[in-house]
Design an enzyme around this catalytic site. Sequence first.
Site, PDB file in Angstrom:
ATOM      1  N   CYS A   1       0.723  -1.112  -0.070  1.00  0.00           N
ATOM      2  CA  CYS A   1      -0.165   0.024   0.047  1.00  0.00           C
ATOM      3  C   CYS A   1       1.033   1.076   0.055  1.00  0.00           C
ATOM      4  CB  CYS A   1      -0.950   0.010   1.128  1.00  0.00           C
ATOM      5  SG  CYS A   1      -1.876   1.610   1.468  1.00  0.00           S
TER       6      CYS A   1
ATOM      7  N   CYS B   1       0.416   3.286   3.195  1.00  0.00           N
ATOM      8  CA  CYS B   1       1.359   2.754   4.379  1.00  0.00           C
ATOM      9  C   CYS B   1       2.788   3.144   4.094  1.00  0.00           C
ATOM     10  CB  CYS B   1       1.043   1.267   4.613  1.00  0.00           C
ATOM     11  SG  CYS B   1      -0.567   0.821   5.298  1.00  0.00           S
TER      12      CYS B   1
ATOM     13  N   ASP C   1      -1.712  16.182  -1.763  1.00  0.00           N
ATOM     14  CA  ASP C   1      -1.826  15.306  -2.916  1.00  0.00           C
ATOM     15  C   ASP C   1      -0.846  15.531  -3.912  1.00  0.00           C
ATOM     16  OD1 ASP C   1      -4.640  13.775  -4.045  1.00  0.00           O
ATOM     17  OD2 ASP C   1      -3.066  14.080  -5.224  1.00  0.00           O
TER      18      ASP C   1
ATOM     19  N   HIS D   1      -4.157   0.561   8.253  1.00  0.00           N
ATOM     20  CA  HIS D   1      -4.721   0.260   6.905  1.00  0.00           C
ATOM     21  C   HIS D   1      -6.259  -0.189   6.993  1.00  0.00           C
ATOM     22  CE1 HIS D   1      -4.432  -0.572   2.778  1.00  0.00           C
ATOM     23  NE2 HIS D   1      -5.237  -1.643   2.929  1.00  0.00           N
TER      24      HIS D   1
ATOM     25  N   ASN E   1     -13.917   8.841  -1.564  1.00  0.00           N
ATOM     26  CA  ASN E   1     -14.324   8.006  -2.465  1.00  0.00           C
ATOM     27  C   ASN E   1     -14.197   6.511  -1.858  1.00  0.00           C
ATOM     28  OD1 ASN E   1     -14.487   9.881  -4.589  1.00  0.00           O
ATOM     29  ND2 ASN E   1     -12.272   9.822  -5.053  1.00  0.00           N
TER      30      ASN E   1
ATOM     31  N   GLY F   1     -14.185   5.872  -8.037  1.00  0.00           N
ATOM     32  CA  GLY F   1     -13.216   6.561  -8.152  1.00  0.00           C
ATOM     33  C   GLY F   1     -11.894   6.664  -7.077  1.00  0.00           C
TER      34      GLY F   1
ATOM     35  N   HIS G   1      -6.781   2.763   0.615  1.00  0.00           N
ATOM     36  CA  HIS G   1      -6.369   2.962   2.108  1.00  0.00           C
ATOM     37  C   HIS G   1      -7.272   4.122   2.174  1.00  0.00           C
ATOM     38  CE1 HIS G   1      -3.247   3.449   5.393  1.00  0.00           C
ATOM     39  NE2 HIS G   1      -4.299   4.321   5.598  1.00  0.00           N
TER      40      HIS G   1
ATOM     41  N   HIS H   1      -9.162   7.464   2.693  1.00  0.00           N
ATOM     42  CA  HIS H   1      -8.638   8.673   2.729  1.00  0.00           C
ATOM     43  C   HIS H   1      -9.700   9.839   2.650  1.00  0.00           C
ATOM     44  CE1 HIS H   1      -7.872   7.169  -1.225  1.00  0.00           C
ATOM     45  NE2 HIS H   1      -8.104   8.279  -1.398  1.00  0.00           N
TER      46      HIS H   1
END
Length: 134
Positions: free
Chosen positions: A4, A7, A30, A46, A86, A92, A97, A99
């Site tokens: 991930c 992670c 981002d 996670h 999402n 999407g 994980h 967020h």
Amino acid sequence: MDDCIFCKIIAGEIPAFIIHEDEESVAFMDINPATPGHVLILPKTHIRDIEELDEEQAGRLMMVAKAIGQKQKSALGADGFNIVQNNGKAAGQTVPHFHIHVIPRYAGGPQVAAWTPTSPTREQLSEIYIRLKD
Ligand code: 5GP
Ligand code: ZN
């Protein structure tokens, strides 16, 4: 979780611009922001999506989202902010994980999370309503 990407950011194996960290959550910029200042907030544990989130985590993460939105206004001059989240590929979600996106909005800036409104009949609305209501 081993493969991930989020992670790995939490573990410090992949760099990120971390703007907030506490015992349970981390927030970073981002890499492909929708607008300048777009931030992601996630739990350090996670979990895949909101279906695995518990009430306490949800409350704390939402308070972090609120604080970051306020900071986007005070520090970046944003005029408002969107909170976007999402769940599932069809919605999407590209990183599995959980967020929360906090996307600052600037007057006259680009559209974010836009959809095309539809115009169902009252019968069509009612049919969906019957399936959704408690
Ligand atoms: P989703 O589409 O799953 O709701 O959002 C995933 C977000 O993670 C996207 O906006 C994408 O730009 C961001 N992202 C993907 N990989 C990375 C990365 O390695 N670092 C950072 N900082 N953001 C990433
Ligand atoms: Zn993860």
